[in-house]
Motif scaffolding. Structure first.
Motif, PDB file in Angstrom:
ATOM      1  N   ALA A 141      69.667  63.100  21.464  1.00  0.00           N
ATOM      2  CA  ALA A 141      71.461  63.840  21.002  1.00  0.00           C
ATOM      3  C   ALA A 141      70.957  65.486  21.522  1.00  0.00           C
ATOM      4  N   TYR A 142      70.568  65.834  21.467  1.00  0.00           N
ATOM      5  CA  TYR A 142      70.217  67.900  21.782  1.00  0.00           C
ATOM      6  C   TYR A 142      69.606  67.840  23.375  1.00  0.00           C
ATOM      7  N   LEU A 143      67.952  66.865  23.667  1.00  0.00           N
ATOM      8  CA  LEU A 143      67.948  66.951  25.385  1.00  0.00           C
ATOM      9  C   LEU A 143      69.118  66.718  26.243  1.00  0.00           C
ATOM     10  N   ALA A 144      70.390  65.921  25.625  1.00  0.00           N
ATOM     11  CA  ALA A 144      70.781  65.385  26.213  1.00  0.00           C
ATOM     12  C   ALA A 144      72.278  66.415  26.792  1.00  0.00           C
ATOM     13  N   GLY A 145      71.932  67.205  25.677  1.00  0.00           N
ATOM     14  CA  GLY A 145      73.313  68.087  25.759  1.00  0.00           C
ATOM     15  C   GLY A 145      72.663  69.165  27.260  1.00  0.00           C
ATOM     16  N   LEU A 146      71.443  69.797  26.974  1.00  0.00           N
ATOM     17  CA  LEU A 146      70.730  70.672  27.950  1.00  0.00           C
ATOM     18  C   LEU A 146      71.234  69.758  29.239  1.00  0.00           C
ATOM     19  N   PRO A 147      70.939  71.492  30.493  1.00  0.00           N
ATOM     20  CA  PRO A 147      71.713  70.896  32.065  1.00  0.00           C
ATOM     21  C   PRO A 147      70.449  69.855  31.630  1.00  0.00           C
ATOM     22  N   PRO A 148      71.202  68.770  32.574  1.00  0.00           N
ATOM     23  CA  PRO A 148      70.000  67.685  33.471  1.00  0.00           C
ATOM     24  C   PRO A 148      68.222  68.639  33.540  1.00  0.00           C
ATOM     25  N   ALA A 149      69.151  69.523  34.260  1.00  0.00           N
ATOM     26  CA  ALA A 149      68.232  70.071  35.496  1.00  0.00           C
ATOM     27  C   ALA A 149      67.111  70.603  34.850  1.00  0.00           C
ATOM     28  N   ASP A 189      76.520  75.359  23.184  1.00  0.00           N
ATOM     29  CA  ASP A 189      76.714  76.301  22.613  1.00  0.00           C
ATOM     30  C   ASP A 189      77.783  77.411  23.281  1.00  0.00           C
ATOM     31  N   GLY A 190      78.693  77.071  24.221  1.00  0.00           N
ATOM     32  CA  GLY A 190      80.121  77.080  24.690  1.00  0.00           C
ATOM     33  C   GLY A 190      79.180  78.273  25.420  1.00  0.00           C
ATOM     34  N   GLY A 192      77.853  75.835  28.119  1.00  0.00           N
ATOM     35  CA  GLY A 192      76.824  75.093  29.367  1.00  0.00           C
ATOM     36  C   GLY A 192      75.792  73.745  28.520  1.00  0.00           C
ATOM     37  N   GLY A 193      74.971  74.910  27.877  1.00  0.00           N
ATOM     38  CA  GLY A 193      73.831  74.043  27.194  1.00  0.00           C
ATOM     39  C   GLY A 193      74.047  73.975  25.654  1.00  0.00           C
ATOM     40  N   CYS A 194      72.774  73.368  25.002  1.00  0.00           N
ATOM     41  CA  CYS A 194      72.751  72.679  23.706  1.00  0.00           C
ATOM     42  C   CYS A 194      72.777  73.627  22.599  1.00  0.00           C
ATOM     43  N   ALA A 195      72.870  73.921  21.939  1.00  0.00           N
ATOM     44  CA  ALA A 195      72.521  74.702  20.248  1.00  0.00           C
ATOM     45  C   ALA A 195      71.893  73.942  19.028  1.00  0.00           C
ATOM     46  N   GLY A 196      72.189  72.435  19.970  1.00  0.00           N
ATOM     47  CA  GLY A 196      71.273  72.021  18.495  1.00  0.00           C
ATOM     48  C   GLY A 196      72.279  70.578  18.884  1.00  0.00           C
ATOM     49  N   PRO A 227      77.998  77.808  18.313  1.00  0.00           N
ATOM     50  CA  PRO A 227      78.059  79.706  18.222  1.00  0.00           C
ATOM     51  C   PRO A 227      79.254  80.506  19.222  1.00  0.00           C
ATOM     52  N   GLY A 228      79.807  80.412  17.549  1.00  0.00           N
ATOM     53  CA  GLY A 228      81.356  81.921  18.277  1.00  0.00           C
ATOM     54  C   GLY A 228      81.918  80.801  17.522  1.00  0.00           C
ATOM     55  N   GLN A 229      81.859  79.200  17.382  1.00  0.00           N
ATOM     56  CA  GLN A 229      83.625  78.375  17.785  1.00  0.00           C
ATOM     57  C   GLN A 229      83.154  78.046  15.778  1.00  0.00           C
ATOM     58  N   ALA A 230      82.724  78.392  14.623  1.00  0.00           N
ATOM     59  CA  ALA A 230      82.924  78.503  13.890  1.00  0.00           C
ATOM     60  C   ALA A 230      84.034  77.993  12.827  1.00  0.00           C
ATOM     61  N   ASP A 231      84.521  79.661  13.461  1.00  0.00           N
ATOM     62  CA  ASP A 231      85.807  79.403  12.577  1.00  0.00           C
ATOM     63  C   ASP A 231      86.965  79.408  13.301  1.00  0.00           C
ATOM     64  N   ARG A 232      86.898  78.574  14.617  1.00  0.00           N
ATOM     65  CA  ARG A 232      87.973  78.145  16.005  1.00  0.00           C
ATOM     66  C   ARG A 232      88.039  76.010  15.919  1.00  0.00           C
ATOM     67  N   ARG A 233      89.084  76.082  15.593  1.00  0.00           N
ATOM     68  CA  ARG A 233      89.400  74.531  15.802  1.00  0.00           C
ATOM     69  C   ARG A 233      89.217  74.452  18.041  1.00  0.00           C
ATOM     70  N   PRO A 234      89.039  73.276  18.172  1.00  0.00           N
ATOM     71  CA  PRO A 234      88.666  72.570  19.587  1.00  0.00           C
ATOM     72  C   PRO A 234      90.031  72.544  19.896  1.00  0.00           C
ATOM     73  N   ALA A 235      89.689  73.321  21.296  1.00  0.00           N
ATOM     74  CA  ALA A 235      91.010  72.724  21.905  1.00  0.00           C
ATOM     75  C   ALA A 235      91.701  71.373  22.540  1.00  0.00           C
ATOM     76  N   PRO A 236      93.121  71.479  22.226  1.00  0.00           N
ATOM     77  CA  PRO A 236      93.415  69.811  22.835  1.00  0.00           C
ATOM     78  C   PRO A 236      92.169  69.163  23.639  1.00  0.00           C
TER      79      PRO A 236
END
Length: 247
Positions: A141-149, A189-190, A192-196, A227-236
């Motif tokens: 799942a982590y690898l799939a969240g990274l940019p393919p390149a 990670d906000g 275009g990458g992946c934080a975990g 990162p930076g999203q812990a206190d915000r709910r996702p936008a619609p």
């Protein structure tokens, strides 16, 4: 005091370079027997001064400051997800000292049955455990969240990650290492990458139709854990995207 001196020598060498060490290499460098170094490293791992990267490699954590880290990352969000899904939930993140090539368990949370607070319990996975990248649902799942390149691997791995991106989750039908059967999604990670990766335990082998039911909640929780999203709910729009991916 000789044992303390040896341990401090190993700790100093482990922190000297920003990379993992093999036990044999470390033993030769500090002039100690391999079995002695192995015992010292096991003690360091137990107290949070070192991390086991795989069967043969170890790396330092953030030194003595790691002894002061007692909080669980985003415990409320993890407990909420665990209770909603009624299963163990695991958060894994890349190890900074390995350039993001290895994951470790950052936190675990259990649902809250009567008499037991959320986020506690006896987990099959524990914070600090290493996570295999290619063999585990969390790793894929982590690898799939990274940019393919940014992902290096053969055609089989790249094809697997392509399918993970298409369906929106990775899963393991069998336990891997210390991890139970799991379904997992990337933690964005906000940028275009992946934080975990965020995973949920599968109590028994499940069909894809059953597994898909886990994905929307995991995607919503993962969006808030970035990162930076812990206190915000996702936008619609982000929530709708998560639902489409898990559909």
């Amino acid at each position: 005091m000789q044992s303390l001196s040896r341990a401090l020598t190993v700790l100093a060498e482990l922190n000297r370079q920003d990379r993992p060490y093999g036990v044999t290499e470390l033993a030769v460098t500090v002039g100690l027997h391999k079995s002695t170094v192995h015992r010292i490293l096991a003690t360091f791992c137990a107290h949070g001064l070192a991390r086991r990267v795989d069967d043969h490699l170890y790396c330092a954590t953030d030194g003595l400051s790691s002894l002061r880290r007692t909080t669980t990352p985003h415990p409320d969000l993890l407990a909420e997800a665990a209770t909603h899904l009624n299963c163990l939930v695991v958060l894994a993140r890349p190890l900074p000292r390995t350039g993001g090539t290895v994951l470790e368990i950052a936190a675990v949370a259990w649902p809250a049955p009567a008499g037991r607070p959320a986020g506690t319990g006896r987990a099959a996975a524990s914070p600090g455990d290493a996570v295999p990248l290619r063999a585990s649902a969390l790793g894929r799942a982590y690898l799939a969240g990274l940019p393919p390149a940014e992902v290096e691997g053969g055609a089989e791995l790249l094809d697997t990650l392509r399918r993970v991106r298409e369906v929106g989750f990775a899963h393991n039908a069998r336990p891997v290492a210390a991890l139970p059967r799991m379904v997992a999604v990337p933690v964005p990670d906000g940028a275009g990458g992946c934080a975990g990766a965020l995973g949920a335990e599968l109590a028994h082998p499940a069909s894809l139709a059953e597994i898909r039911r886990y994905a929307p909640m995991l995607h919503r929780a993962a969006a808030r854990l970035g990162p930076g999203q812990a206190d915000r709910r996702p936008a619609p729009a982000a929530a709708a995207s998560a639902r489409r991916q898990g559909a």
